[in-house]
Design a protein around this motif. Structure first.
Motif, PDB file in Angstrom:
ATOM      1  N   ALA A  15       0.822  -1.215   0.000  1.00  0.00           N
ATOM      2  CA  ALA A  15       0.000   0.000   0.000  1.00  0.00           C
ATOM      3  C   ALA A  15       0.857   1.266   0.000  1.00  0.00           C
ATOM      4  O   ALA A  15       0.521   2.253  -0.669  1.00  0.00           O
ATOM      5  N   ASP A  16       1.971   1.235   0.728  1.00  0.00           N
ATOM      6  CA  ASP A  16       2.808   2.440   0.796  1.00  0.00           C
ATOM      7  C   ASP A  16       3.692   2.607  -0.442  1.00  0.00           C
ATOM      8  O   ASP A  16       4.394   3.607  -0.569  1.00  0.00           O
ATOM      9  N   GLU A  17       3.663   1.628  -1.343  1.00  0.00           N
ATOM     10  CA  GLU A  17       4.411   1.717  -2.591  1.00  0.00           C
ATOM     11  C   GLU A  17       3.516   2.093  -3.771  1.00  0.00           C
ATOM     12  O   GLU A  17       4.013   2.342  -4.872  1.00  0.00           O
ATOM     13  N   GLY A  80      -7.221  -2.411  -5.439  1.00  0.00           N
ATOM     14  CA  GLY A  80      -5.899  -1.855  -5.238  1.00  0.00           C
ATOM     15  C   GLY A  80      -5.890  -0.776  -4.171  1.00  0.00           C
ATOM     16  O   GLY A  80      -6.827  -0.625  -3.396  1.00  0.00           O
ATOM     17  N   ALA A  81      -4.808   0.004  -4.146  1.00  0.00           N
ATOM     18  CA  ALA A  81      -4.615   1.008  -3.101  1.00  0.00           C
ATOM     19  C   ALA A  81      -4.687   2.442  -3.597  1.00  0.00           C
ATOM     20  O   ALA A  81      -4.876   3.359  -2.798  1.00  0.00           O
ATOM     21  N   THR A  82      -4.551   2.662  -4.888  1.00  0.00           N
ATOM     22  CA  THR A  82      -4.505   4.016  -5.441  1.00  0.00           C
ATOM     23  C   THR A  82      -5.916   4.569  -5.630  1.00  0.00           C
ATOM     24  O   THR A  82      -6.728   3.956  -6.330  1.00  0.00           O
ATOM     25  N   PRO A  83      -6.236   5.725  -5.052  1.00  0.00           N
ATOM     26  CA  PRO A  83      -7.575   6.292  -5.243  1.00  0.00           C
ATOM     27  C   PRO A  83      -7.727   6.927  -6.625  1.00  0.00           C
ATOM     28  O   PRO A  83      -6.823   7.606  -7.116  1.00  0.00           O
ATOM     29  N   ASN A  84      -8.882   6.655  -7.249  1.00  0.00           N
ATOM     30  CA  ASN A  84      -9.229   7.259  -8.535  1.00  0.00           C
ATOM     31  C   ASN A  84      -8.106   7.150  -9.573  1.00  0.00           C
ATOM     32  O   ASN A  84      -7.680   8.153 -10.147  1.00  0.00           O
ATOM     33  N   THR A  92       0.682   0.326 -15.140  1.00  0.00           N
ATOM     34  CA  THR A  92       2.035   0.220 -14.598  1.00  0.00           C
ATOM     35  C   THR A  92       2.150  -0.923 -13.590  1.00  0.00           C
ATOM     36  O   THR A  92       3.250  -1.344 -13.242  1.00  0.00           O
ATOM     37  N   GLY A  93       1.009  -1.399 -13.075  1.00  0.00           N
ATOM     38  CA  GLY A  93       1.026  -2.392 -12.011  1.00  0.00           C
ATOM     39  C   GLY A  93       1.280  -1.805 -10.641  1.00  0.00           C
ATOM     40  O   GLY A  93       1.363  -2.532  -9.656  1.00  0.00           O
ATOM     41  N   ARG A  94       1.344  -0.480 -10.549  1.00  0.00           N
ATOM     42  CA  ARG A  94       1.689   0.168  -9.288  1.00  0.00           C
ATOM     43  C   ARG A  94       0.488   0.745  -8.552  1.00  0.00           C
ATOM     44  O   ARG A  94       0.645   1.513  -7.613  1.00  0.00           O
ATOM     45  N   THR A  95      -0.712   0.366  -8.970  1.00  0.00           N
ATOM     46  CA  THR A  95      -1.906   0.761  -8.226  1.00  0.00           C
ATOM     47  C   THR A  95      -2.493  -0.427  -7.475  1.00  0.00           C
ATOM     48  O   THR A  95      -3.242  -0.237  -6.518  1.00  0.00           O
TER      49      THR A  95
END
Length: 215
Positions: A15-17, A80-84, A92-95
């Protein structure tokens, strides 16, 4: 789907990444391109919502809007963890998000078990973080429920399908099953994509194994 040409990360970010996202929700068309029903409601009294991830959401959404008893569908990002997030960020796979389809259905017209039969049979839920040539966490098989009764029905359906897979010599499902977190609508051009682009990409392919309905 453009992103299917490239491999994406196959492990979820902490989550912090995750990417920071944004406070404002995605602007999206008000009505379903096929049915004209409102994407964000109001929905009929007694309607229920469940969310399905089957890989690329273009073909997945079309599977469900064609079923009698499904009031409206929408493509979006979930789990996932990224809002909107926007599509480029999800790719990117980073959400941490999966591409999912919101299915608003009327239980007196179509059963959840019928929806689940379509879900299990129309993709390959044994592949982990991929769906065919679409590789990455956004393409994982997933079901996000909105009631405890849904969750129990999904688990029972999964057990029936896993038995059928085993009998056919195939591996077990890797589908993520969890209570639904926030659903973020995808950009308008993704909504009902294959109705607007009938020759567009659809990579869905089932295992050939049937999921029995409950006795």
């Amino acid at each position: 789907m453009i992103s299917s040409l490239f491999s994406r990360p196959t492990t979820l970010p902490a989550a912090d990444e995750a990417l920071p996202g944004r406070a404002a929700p995605m602007e999206v068309a008000a009505a379903h391109f096929v049915s004209g029903h409102p994407l964000k409601g109001p929905y009929p009294e007694g309607a229920e919502i469940i969310y399905f991830g089957l890989g690329c959401f273009w073909g997945a959404e079309r599977l469900f809007w064609t079923l009698p008893g499904v009031y409206v569908t929408a493509a979006g990002y979930q789990g996932g963890a990224t809002p909107n997030p926007d599509y480029d960020e999800v790719c990117t796979g980073r959400t941490g998000h999966a591409e999912t389809v919101m299915v608003v259905y009327e239980p007196d017209k179509i059963s959840l078990d019928t929806l689940l039969k379509t879900f299990w049979e129309e993709h390959d839920p044994t592949q982990g973080m991929r769906q065919g040539n679409d590789v990455g966490t956004q393409y994982r098989s997933a079901i996000y429920t909105t009631t405890e009764a849904q969750f129990e029905t999904v688990q029972a359906s999964r057990e029936r399908f896993d038995r059928q897979l085993k009998a056919a010599g195939k591996g077990p499902t890797t589908t993520e099953i969890a209570p639904a977190g926030p659903f973020y609508f995808a950009e308008t051009y993704h909504q009902q994509y294959l109705a607007k682009n009938p020759n567009g990409y659809c990579g869905l392919k089932g295992t050939g194994v049937s999921c029995p309905l409950p006795a």
